[in-house]
Design a protein around this motif. Structure first.
Motif, PDB file in Angstrom:
ATOM      1  N   GLY A  33      30.193  -7.531 -50.266  1.00 29.95           N
ATOM      2  CA  GLY A  33      28.864  -7.714 -50.931  1.00 29.95           C
ATOM      3  C   GLY A  33      28.575  -6.317 -50.941  1.00 29.95           C
ATOM      4  N   LEU A  34      28.309  -5.898 -52.426  1.00 28.05           N
ATOM      5  CA  LEU A  34      27.742  -4.401 -52.836  1.00 28.05           C
ATOM      6  C   LEU A  34      26.313  -4.838 -53.460  1.00 28.05           C
ATOM      7  CD1 LEU A  34      28.436  -1.588 -53.679  1.00 28.05           C
ATOM      8  CD2 LEU A  34      28.942  -2.371 -55.852  1.00 28.05           C
ATOM      9  N   VAL A  35      25.535  -4.049 -52.247  1.00 25.21           N
ATOM     10  CA  VAL A  35      24.061  -4.368 -52.600  1.00 25.21           C
ATOM     11  C   VAL A  35      23.420  -3.193 -52.709  1.00 25.21           C
ATOM     12  CG1 VAL A  35      23.769  -6.614 -51.268  1.00 25.21           C
ATOM     13  CG2 VAL A  35      23.672  -4.346 -49.979  1.00 25.21           C
ATOM     14  N   GLY A  36      22.085  -3.352 -53.295  1.00 25.43           N
ATOM     15  CA  GLY A  36      21.341  -2.536 -53.836  1.00 25.43           C
ATOM     16  C   GLY A  36      20.332  -2.764 -54.754  1.00 25.43           C
ATOM     17  N   SER A  37      19.255  -2.022 -54.831  1.00 24.15           N
ATOM     18  CA  SER A  37      18.327  -2.669 -55.752  1.00 24.15           C
ATOM     19  C   SER A  37      18.860  -2.331 -57.291  1.00 24.15           C
ATOM     20  CB  SER A  37      16.863  -1.711 -55.717  1.00 24.15           C
ATOM     21  OG  SER A  37      17.157  -0.374 -55.522  1.00 24.15           O
ATOM     22  N   ASN A  38      18.089  -2.474 -58.097  1.00 23.89           N
ATOM     23  CA  ASN A  38      18.375  -2.239 -59.779  1.00 23.89           C
ATOM     24  C   ASN A  38      18.378  -0.768 -60.030  1.00 23.89           C
ATOM     25  OD1 ASN A  38      18.670  -4.853 -60.550  1.00 23.89           O
ATOM     26  ND2 ASN A  38      16.560  -5.256 -60.623  1.00 23.89           N
ATOM     27  N   GLY A  39      19.639  -0.404 -60.446  1.00 23.49           N
ATOM     28  CA  GLY A  39      19.694   1.217 -60.837  1.00 23.49           C
ATOM     29  C   GLY A  39      20.166   1.948 -59.302  1.00 23.49           C
ATOM     30  N   ALA A  40      20.552   1.282 -58.413  1.00 24.58           N
ATOM     31  CA  ALA A  40      21.313   1.853 -57.380  1.00 24.58           C
ATOM     32  C   ALA A  40      22.559   2.538 -57.621  1.00 24.58           C
ATOM     33  CB  ALA A  40      21.300   0.940 -56.187  1.00 24.58           C
ATOM     34  N   GLY A  41      23.213   1.916 -58.660  1.00 27.94           N
ATOM     35  CA  GLY A  41      24.719   2.547 -58.933  1.00 27.94           C
ATOM     36  C   GLY A  41      25.804   1.627 -58.604  1.00 27.94           C
ATOM     37  N   LYS A  42      25.290   0.371 -58.631  1.00 29.83           N
ATOM     38  CA  LYS A  42      26.225  -0.701 -58.365  1.00 29.83           C
ATOM     39  C   LYS A  42      27.206  -0.808 -59.859  1.00 29.83           C
ATOM     40  CE  LYS A  42      23.373  -3.898 -57.631  1.00 29.83           C
ATOM     41  NZ  LYS A  42      21.987  -3.730 -58.071  1.00 29.83           N
ATOM     42  N   SER A  43      26.538  -1.109 -60.716  1.00 28.96           N
ATOM     43  CA  SER A  43      27.389  -1.529 -62.038  1.00 28.96           C
ATOM     44  C   SER A  43      28.135  -0.191 -62.370  1.00 28.96           C
ATOM     45  CB  SER A  43      26.388  -1.763 -62.980  1.00 28.96           C
ATOM     46  OG  SER A  43      25.825  -2.951 -62.891  1.00 28.96           O
ATOM     47  N   THR A  44      27.608   0.965 -62.001  1.00 31.17           N
ATOM     48  CA  THR A  44      28.353   2.393 -62.409  1.00 31.17           C
ATOM     49  C   THR A  44      29.472   2.296 -61.346  1.00 31.17           C
ATOM     50  OG1 THR A  44      26.246   3.195 -62.817  1.00 31.17           O
ATOM     51  CG2 THR A  44      28.185   4.884 -62.632  1.00 31.17           C
ATOM     52  N   ASP A  84      31.798 -11.182 -45.951  1.00 27.97           N
ATOM     53  CA  ASP A  84      32.190 -10.870 -44.619  1.00 27.97           C
ATOM     54  C   ASP A  84      31.923  -9.588 -44.535  1.00 27.97           C
ATOM     55  OD1 ASP A  84      34.173 -13.087 -45.443  1.00 27.97           O
ATOM     56  OD2 ASP A  84      35.209 -11.127 -46.028  1.00 27.97           O
ATOM     57  N   PHE A  85      31.703  -8.744 -45.450  1.00 28.11           N
ATOM     58  CA  PHE A  85      31.685  -7.133 -45.144  1.00 28.11           C
ATOM     59  C   PHE A  85      30.380  -6.895 -46.420  1.00 28.11           C
ATOM     60  CE2 PHE A  85      32.898  -2.818 -45.718  1.00 28.11           C
ATOM     61  CZ  PHE A  85      33.463  -2.426 -44.389  1.00 28.11           C
ATOM     62  N   LEU A  86      29.772  -5.845 -46.075  1.00 25.25           N
ATOM     63  CA  LEU A  86      28.519  -5.396 -46.961  1.00 25.25           C
ATOM     64  C   LEU A  86      28.528  -3.867 -47.261  1.00 25.25           C
ATOM     65  CD1 LEU A  86      26.493  -7.146 -47.937  1.00 25.25           C
ATOM     66  CD2 LEU A  86      25.129  -6.535 -46.085  1.00 25.25           C
ATOM     67  N   VAL A  87      28.506  -3.573 -48.143  1.00 30.18           N
ATOM     68  CA  VAL A  87      28.341  -2.296 -48.681  1.00 30.18           C
ATOM     69  C   VAL A  87      27.019  -1.953 -49.341  1.00 30.18           C
ATOM     70  CG1 VAL A  87      29.070  -0.262 -50.219  1.00 30.18           C
ATOM     71  CG2 VAL A  87      30.724  -1.826 -49.060  1.00 30.18           C
ATOM     72  N   ALA A  88      26.046  -1.262 -48.488  1.00 28.62           N
ATOM     73  CA  ALA A  88      24.651  -1.125 -49.163  1.00 28.62           C
ATOM     74  C   ALA A  88      24.588   0.468 -49.997  1.00 28.62           C
ATOM     75  CB  ALA A  88      23.705  -1.383 -48.079  1.00 28.62           C
ATOM     76  N   ILE A  89      24.106   0.418 -51.224  1.00 30.92           N
ATOM     77  CA  ILE A  89      23.973   1.865 -51.660  1.00 30.92           C
ATOM     78  C   ILE A  89      22.605   1.878 -52.059  1.00 30.92           C
ATOM     79  CG2 ILE A  89      26.402   2.449 -52.279  1.00 30.92           C
ATOM     80  CD1 ILE A  89      25.909   1.418 -55.110  1.00 30.92           C
ATOM     81  N   GLU A  90      21.856   2.917 -52.152  1.00 33.12           N
ATOM     82  CA  GLU A  90      20.810   3.198 -52.759  1.00 33.12           C
ATOM     83  C   GLU A  90      20.644   4.767 -53.489  1.00 33.12           C
ATOM     84  OE1 GLU A  90      18.527   0.670 -52.874  1.00 33.12           O
ATOM     85  OE2 GLU A  90      17.246   1.917 -54.120  1.00 33.12           O
ATOM     86  N   GLY A  91      20.198   4.634 -54.632  1.00 28.48           N
ATOM     87  CA  GLY A  91      19.984   5.892 -55.360  1.00 28.48           C
ATOM     88  C   GLY A  91      21.503   6.669 -55.542  1.00 28.48           C
TER      89      GLY A  91
END
Lengths: 305, 329
Positions: free
Chosen positions: A32-43, A202-209
Motif C-alpha cells: 500500500g502506498l499511502v499519503g494524502s492528495n499531493g503527497a507524491g504517490k502518482s509522481t 501486507d506492506f505499507l509505505v507512507a509518504i507525505e510531502g
C-alpha cells in the motif's frame, strides 16, 4: 532481492518538490502506498513507469534502471492510471487485446489472454459493446484488465477505487487482493484511503510531502503501539508535562492527553499523576493506534512513530 | 525474446509468489456478476513476449485500422469509405469507358483524350485526399490525447518516439492505400481490358514508378503535416479545420502574391505549399506539364520541389517525435 529500489529519488517542479530524496526498497508483496492528495504517490508511480523523468536519484525495477531500460521493464509491468483512459468507441475486447499487443504479446495470445482476463475481472457479454456506455464500475474493471492482460510481475494501481460506490469498492479491493495472492503479482496500490489499504495490503509505505514517513509490514504498523487517551476537565497541559517527566511519551490535544504505551505501565503512572495534580478525570480510553495517527503526527510536525 | 521468466531469472528473482500461485484454482467467482458457475482460476502467461518491435508493428497496424474506422463501429467507417468511394469512382468510370471504346476500335484515341489518366489522377483526387487527412489524422492522434490513452501506451513496451513514428507511418500508409487504390483500378482495368494483355502491361508498367513515387511523396507530405497539426490539436473539430487550413492556405497566399506581382516570394511559398509541391512532383514523375500555375512560373527545376518535399517530411517527423517526447502523460 528487492523488486523496486529507490535511491534518493527526487522530483522537483518549479516551486514544488514532489519527491524529496526518497530512498526505499520494496519486496514482492501487496504494497500500500499511502499519503494524502499531493503527497507524491502518482509522481512516484509515473517515475517508475518512465512517464516522468526524476530530477535526481535513481529508481530500479527488477534491478534495471527505469530511465534506461524502460521498454524491457515495462513488458512486465501493468499500470492502472487514476484518470479515465478508455476510448469510448471501442469494445473492451478490442481495446484490451490491443493493449496486450503493445505490451509485446503475439496477436493470438493477446486475444486469448483478453478473454480470460475480462472474465476474471467480471466482464461478460458487455465486453463486445463500445465502452462509452459502461458504468464507472465496468470502466474500472477494464482499466484493471488492461493492466494485467500481459501477466505482469509488477502491477501499479493508482487509486483503483476512485469513483466507485461501496459495493464496487469492495469488489475492486477483492480483485486487487486476488491479483496479489492468486495471480502472483507484486502489487503497489496508491491510495489516500487508509481504511481500504489496510484491508488488502501486507506492506505499507507512507509518504507525505514527497518524503518517506514510514515503510513496514502492515502488522507492525498496527500492533506496535496503542494510544491511551486521558480526558480531563482542565489541566491537560500540566498532566502531559507530569507524564513526560515520568518518562512517558505524552502530549496534550485539547482536553485530552494522548499517551503512547506498549505495556500496562502507563495506567498506574496516569492514575498517580492525575491524583497528584488533583485533576478532574473524565475518561480513560485505550485507542488502537490507527494509521490516520501517522498523518496527524506528520502534519503537526512531529516525527512519525 | 522467448521464455523471459527463466532466462531473466537472476534479474528478477521473485519466483516465490508465482510458484505458490501456480495450479491454485479457487472456486470463487469475483463479483458474482454473471452466469459463470465454474472458474478455472488464473493462469500465468508463459508464452513468448515479443517486446518493442512487436509493439511498434501492432501500433502501426492499429493506426491504419483507426484511419479507416475499422473496429470502431459503423459510424467511424462512414467518412473514410465515402471519401475513398468518391476517389475511386472516376477511375472505375474511366476504365469502363475505355473498355467500351476499345470494343468499337477507338482505344488509342480514347486514352489520350481521357481526362482520367495516371498522370492526371493526383489533381482529380487532391481535394479528397486533403479531406481524408483532415478527418482521419485527428482520429489517429487526437483520440489518444482526448481519452488520455498516452499514459497507457507510454507505460508499455514502447518508447515515446516509437509511438510518434508508428502513428505517423500508420497515417501515411492509410493515405498510400487511399491514393493507390484508384490508380491500381486504372492500371488493372486498362491491362485486363486490352486485346493484347502482355503488351498493354508492358506499356502501363512504365507508369508504375510514377504511380508509387507520387503516392509515397503524397503520403509522406500530407501525412506528416496533418499528423503534426493533429498532435498539437487534441480537439477534433479544431484539428480538422487546422489541417485544411495548413494544407491549402499557402496555395491561396501564393496565388495572391503572384497576382500582386511578388513573384520571388511566391516561388518561396511554392516550395512550402503542399499542393504546389505535389503538383510539381507529379509533373516530375510523369514527365508532364505541372498543373500549378505557381510551379510553372517559378523558375526552378522540378527536382527542387521533390527535395523540398523530402525536407518538409523530415521536419514533420522531427517535430512529431519532439512533441511526443515532451507531452505530459
Amino acid at each position: 532481492m528487492p523488486l523496486i529500489t529507490l535511491d534518493a529519488l527526487t522530483k522537483r517542479y518549479p516551486g514544488v518538490t514532489a519527491l524529496d530524496a526518497l530512498t526505499l526498497e520494496i519486496e514482492p508483496a501487496i504494497v500500500g502506498l499511502v499519503g494524502s492528495n499531493g503527497a507524491g504517490k502518482s509522481t512516484l508511480l509515473k517515475i517508475l513507469l518512465g512517464l516522468l523523468a526524476p530530477t535526481s536519484g535513481r529508481a530500479t525495477i527488477f534491478d534495471l534502471d527505469v530511465r534506461t531500460r524502460g521498454t524491457e521493464i515495462r513488458q512486465f509491468v501493468g499500470y492502472l492510471p487514476e484518470h479515465d483512459a478508455l476510448p469510448p468507441d471501442t469494445s473492451a475486447t478490442d481495446f484490451v487485446s490491443h493493449m496486450a499487443e503493445i505490451s509485446g504479446l503475439p496477436r493470438a495470445a493477446a486475444r486469448e489472454r483478453t478473454a480470460e482476463v475480462l472474465r476474471h475481472v467480471g466482464l461478460y457479454e458487455e465486453r463486445y459493446r463500445a465502452m462509452g456506455g459502461y458504468s464507472t464500475g465496468m470502466k474500472q474493471r477494464v482499466k484493471l484488465a488492461q493492466a494485467i492482460v500481459h501477466d505482469p510481475r509488477l502491477l501499479l494501481l493508482d487509486e483503483p477505487t476512485n469513483g466507485l460506490d461501496p459495493a464496487g469498492r469492495d469488489e475492486m479491493l477483492e480483485l486487487v487482493q486476488r491479483t496479489g495472492t492468486e495471480f502472483g503479482m507484486t502489487v503497489v496500490v496508491a491510495s489516500h484511503l487508509l481504511g481500504e489499504i489496510e484491508r488488502v495490503c501486507d506492506f505499507l509505505v507512507a509518504i507525505e510531502g514527497g518524503r518517506l514517513l514510514r515503510a513496514a509490514r502492515l502488522a507492525t504498523f498496527t500492533e506496535q503501539t496503542g494510544v491511551l487517551a486521558v480526558e480531563v476537565d482542565d489541566g491537560a497541559d500540566e498532566l502531559a508535562a507530569a507524564l513526560v517527566s515520568r518518562g512517558l511519551d505524552a502530549r496534550a490535544v485539547g482536553r485530552t492527553v494522548l499517551v503512547a504505551f506498549e505495556d500496562d505501565r502507563p495506567y498506574d503512572l496516569v492514575r498517580d499523576a492525575v491524583a497528584d495534580l488533583d485533576l478532574p478525570l473524565i475518561r480513560l480510553e485505550q485507542r488502537r493506534h490507527r494509521l490516520e495517527d501517522l498523518f496527524a503526527e506528520a502534519h503537526s510536525g512531529e516525527p512519525a512513530a | 525474446m522467448t521464455g523471459p521468466r527463466r532466462d531473466a531469472g537472476q534479474a528478477w528473482a521473485v519466483g516465490q509468489p508465482r510458484a505458490a500461485a501456480a495450479g491454485v484454482a479457487p472456486a470463487s467467482s469475483v463479483g458474482s456478476a454473471g452466469g459463470s458457475i465454474y472458474d478455472l482460476g488464473y493462469r500465468n502467461y508463459e508464452g513468448p513476449r515479443l517486446g518493442r518491435p512487436h509493439a511498434i508493428r501492432a501500433l502501426f497496424a492499429q493506426t491504419l485500422k483507426v484511419c479507416y474506422g475499422i473496429g470502431r463501429g459503423g459510424r467511424a467507417k462512414l467518412a473514410p469509405f465515402i471519401l475513398l468511394a468518391f476517389a475511386t469512382i472516376p477511375a472505375i468510370v474511366a476504365v469502363g469507358a475505355f473498355a467500351l471504346i476499345r470494343q468499337v476500335g477507338g482505344g488509342q484515341f480514347a486514352e489520350e483524350a481521357s481526362p482520367v489518366r495516371h498522370d492526371t489522377y493526383y489533381e482529380i483526387v487532391a481535394t479528397l485526399v486533403t479531406l481524408f487527412c483532415a478527418v482521419q489524422a485527428p482520429e489517429a492522434l487526437g483520440r489518444d490525447q482526448r481519452h488520455q490513452l498516452l499514459s497507457l501506451y507510454f507505460s508499455r513496451a514502447l518508447r515515446r518516439s516509437d509511438y510518434a513514428l508508428a502513428r505517423f507511418a500508420g497515417i501515411a500508409a492509410a493515405i498510400l492505400v487511399f491514393v493507390l487504390i484508384p490508380q491500381l483500378v486504372i492500371f488493372f482495368g486498362l491491362v485486363l481490358s486490352a486485346d493484347d494483355v502482355a503488351a498493354e502491361f508492358g506499356r502501363e508498367a512504365e507508369f508504375l514508378p510514377g504511380i508509387f513515387g507520387q503516392a509515397l511523396v503524397l503520403a509522406g507530405l500530407l501525412g506528416g503535416l496533418s499528423a503534426v497539426v493533429s498532435a498539437y490539436t487534441p480537439r477534433r473539430v479544431y484539428a480538422t479545420t487546422a489541417v485544411i487550413v495548413v494544407l491549402s492556405v499557402t496555395v491561396v497566399v501564393s496565388r495572391v502574391l503572384i497576382d500582386l506581382g511578388a513573384r520571388s516570394l511566391a516561388t518561396v511559398l511554392a516550395l512550402l505549399s503542399p499542393v504546389d509541391l505535389l503538383s510539381a512532383t507529379n509533373a516530375l514523375w510523369f514527365g508532364s506539364r505541372p498543373e500549378s500555375r505557381v510551379v510553372f512560373m517559378a523558375d526552378l527545376p522540378l527536382e527542387a520541389f521533390l527535395a523540398a518535399a523530402v525536407v518538409i517530411v523530415a521536419a514533420c517527423v522531427g517535430i512529431l517525435v519532439r512533441r511526443y517526447e515532451r507531452i505530459a502523460a
